[in-house]
Design an enzyme around this catalytic site. Structure first.
Site, mmCIF file in Angstrom:
data_model
loop_
_atom_site.group_PDB
_atom_site.id
_atom_site.type_symbol
_atom_site.label_atom_id
_atom_site.label_comp_id
_atom_site.label_asym_id
_atom_site.label_seq_id
_atom_site.Cartn_x
_atom_site.Cartn_y
_atom_site.Cartn_z
ATOM 1 N N CYS A 70 -11.088 2.529 -0.364
ATOM 2 C CA CYS A 70 -9.698 2.890 -0.051
ATOM 3 C C CYS A 70 -9.354 2.087 1.197
ATOM 4 O O CYS A 70 -10.145 2.064 2.152
ATOM 5 C CB CYS A 70 -9.577 4.384 0.227
ATOM 6 S SG CYS A 70 -7.987 4.869 0.954
ATOM 7 N N CYS A 102 -4.182 -1.499 -2.230
ATOM 8 C CA CYS A 102 -4.318 -0.062 -2.448
ATOM 9 C C CYS A 102 -5.226 0.118 -3.656
ATOM 10 O O CYS A 102 -4.876 -0.304 -4.766
ATOM 11 C CB CYS A 102 -2.933 0.529 -2.717
ATOM 12 S SG CYS A 102 -2.951 2.281 -3.137
ATOM 13 N N ASP A 114 0.864 -1.192 0.000
ATOM 14 C CA ASP A 114 0.000 0.000 0.000
ATOM 15 C C ASP A 114 0.896 1.236 0.000
ATOM 16 O O ASP A 114 2.083 1.162 0.350
ATOM 17 C CB ASP A 114 -0.915 0.030 1.236
ATOM 18 C CG ASP A 114 -1.880 1.230 1.194
ATOM 19 O OD1 ASP A 114 -2.363 1.572 0.102
ATOM 20 O OD2 ASP A 114 -2.129 1.836 2.249
ATOM 21 N N SER A 115 0.291 2.358 -0.385
ATOM 22 C CA SER A 115 1.044 3.612 -0.333
ATOM 23 C C SER A 115 1.460 3.936 1.106
ATOM 24 O O SER A 115 2.426 4.657 1.315
ATOM 25 C CB SER A 115 0.165 4.746 -0.862
ATOM 26 O OG SER A 115 -0.991 4.834 -0.063
ATOM 27 N N HIS A 157 -7.446 2.574 3.548
ATOM 28 C CA HIS A 157 -7.326 3.333 4.796
ATOM 29 C C HIS A 157 -8.689 3.472 5.500
ATOM 30 O O HIS A 157 -8.735 3.637 6.719
ATOM 31 C CB HIS A 157 -6.803 4.749 4.531
ATOM 32 C CG HIS A 157 -5.332 4.845 4.282
ATOM 33 N ND1 HIS A 157 -4.733 4.376 3.143
ATOM 34 C CD2 HIS A 157 -4.331 5.373 5.043
ATOM 35 C CE1 HIS A 157 -3.429 4.618 3.198
ATOM 36 N NE2 HIS A 157 -3.157 5.219 4.343
ATOM 37 N N GLU A 212 -2.916 9.023 7.960
ATOM 38 C CA GLU A 212 -1.455 8.783 8.002
ATOM 39 C C GLU A 212 -0.808 9.594 9.123
ATOM 40 O O GLU A 212 0.134 9.157 9.760
ATOM 41 C CB GLU A 212 -0.803 9.165 6.664
ATOM 42 C CG GLU A 212 -1.039 8.176 5.536
ATOM 43 C CD GLU A 212 -0.206 6.895 5.640
ATOM 44 O OE1 GLU A 212 1.007 6.982 5.913
ATOM 45 O OE2 GLU A 212 -0.772 5.804 5.453
HETATM 46 N N1 DGL Z 1 -4.925 2.896 0.780
HETATM 47 C C1 DGL Z 1 -4.848 3.551 -0.498
HETATM 48 C C2 DGL Z 1 -6.077 3.191 -1.325
HETATM 49 O O1 DGL Z 1 -6.660 2.125 -1.074
HETATM 50 C C3 DGL Z 1 -4.512 4.953 -0.191
HETATM 51 C C4 DGL Z 1 -4.371 5.880 -1.215
HETATM 52 C C5 DGL Z 1 -3.494 7.068 -1.033
HETATM 53 O O2 DGL Z 1 -2.293 6.904 -0.755
HETATM 54 O O3 DGL Z 1 -4.020 8.151 -1.271
HETATM 55 O O4 DGL Z 1 -6.484 3.877 -2.228
#
Ligand code: DGL
Length: 270
Positions: free
Chosen positions: A194, A70, A7-8, A196, A162
């Protein structure tokens, strides 16, 4: 026999938690590209380049199979990666399809023509890049007809999560739900698109009301991965150890991850 989870940032930990509970004997290597998060405000080219670099890092760690936990990477980069970049002996899977199969009441691999399904009004909450890609609507159109999707780009929410600023995150969830309801007053289902956002699931549910079915991905992806590994046991790569890797500051990332998952998580530098 390790599997990579990418993931990011920290959101993919919601997926990691579910897959490691479902498959306790499989070692997982998690990679958070915290240095470059959020991806949701980047353009598709940028997301593609960063996602390829992260995937290669996980291949180097002995993971022949990488899950893009992600949605932004799955929406903006996965198709291009699969079409022209992934070598024959590696696999990269996204998190969209299991969710859409659940929403459209389909079993894995059911490629029959699109048909009418129980839900007709669906709210999608996702990052600006995921909303812009329209990947969710595209995948849905392969499987269902007559579903009205209203998408809400939740600007700022990934940054707040974050940063561990949960007061701001809650305020943002409530204002994004209000904005969605102005466009679609009575959604039947809401997709947390998402990884998150499950960290804020209770707030989404509270703001949407108890009559709205909220779908989040973690358990759906875990079931789908278990099924995939049953059918492709050779895709468990040669890596033997579970690890948490980050491109960001390992101490800071470990502290935030520990706060989210309520158990000690130790990241090391990628
Ligand atoms: N968890 C990522 C997603 O599912 C996060 C995206 C982001 O870094 O903006 O889209």
């Amino acid at each position: 026999m390790a599997v990579g989870v990418f993931d990011s940032g920290l959101g993919g930990l919601t997926v990691l938690d579910a897959v490691s509970k479902r498959l306790p004997d499989v070692p997982f290597v998690y990679l958070g590209d915290n240095k470059h998060a959020p991806y949701g405000v980047r353009d598709a080219e940028d997301v593609y380049t960063l996602t390829c670099a992260a995937t290669e890092r996980l291949w180097d760690a002995g993971c022949d199979l990488v899950i893009l936990a992600c949605n932004t990477a799955s929406a903006a980069a996965l198709r291009r990666m699969q079409e022209s970049w992934i070598p024959r002996d590696k696999r990269v899977l996204g998190v969209f399809v299991p969710l859409i199969e659940a929403l459209t009441e389909r079993q894995w691999g059911d490629n029959s023509p699109p048909r009418e399904v129980a839900v007709q009004h669906v709210a999608l909450f996702a990052t600006p890049a995921t909303v812009r890609s329209r990947a969710f609507q595209r995948e849905l159109a392969f499987r269902a007809i007559g579903v009205d999707v209203e998408a809400q780009a939740c600007g700022g929410l990934v940054d707040a999560i974050e940063e561990g600023d949960m007061i701001l995150a809650e305020a943002l969830v409530r204002s994004h739900v209000d904005a969605l309801k102005r466009k679609m007053p009575t959604p039947q289902a809401a997709i947390l698109g998402c990884t998150h956002y499950p960290l804020m699931q209770e707030i989404f549910q509270d703001a949407l009301g108890p009559e709205v079915a909220v779908y989040s991905q973690a358990n759906l992806v875990a079931e789908s991965l278990a099924d995939y590994l049953d059918r492709h046991p050779n895709m468990k790569g040669p890596g033997a150890d579970s690890m948490f890797l980050t491109t960001g500051d390992p101490k800071r990332v470990s502290d935030h991850a520990t706060q989210f998952l309520r158990r000690r998580i130790q990241f090391e530098a990628a």
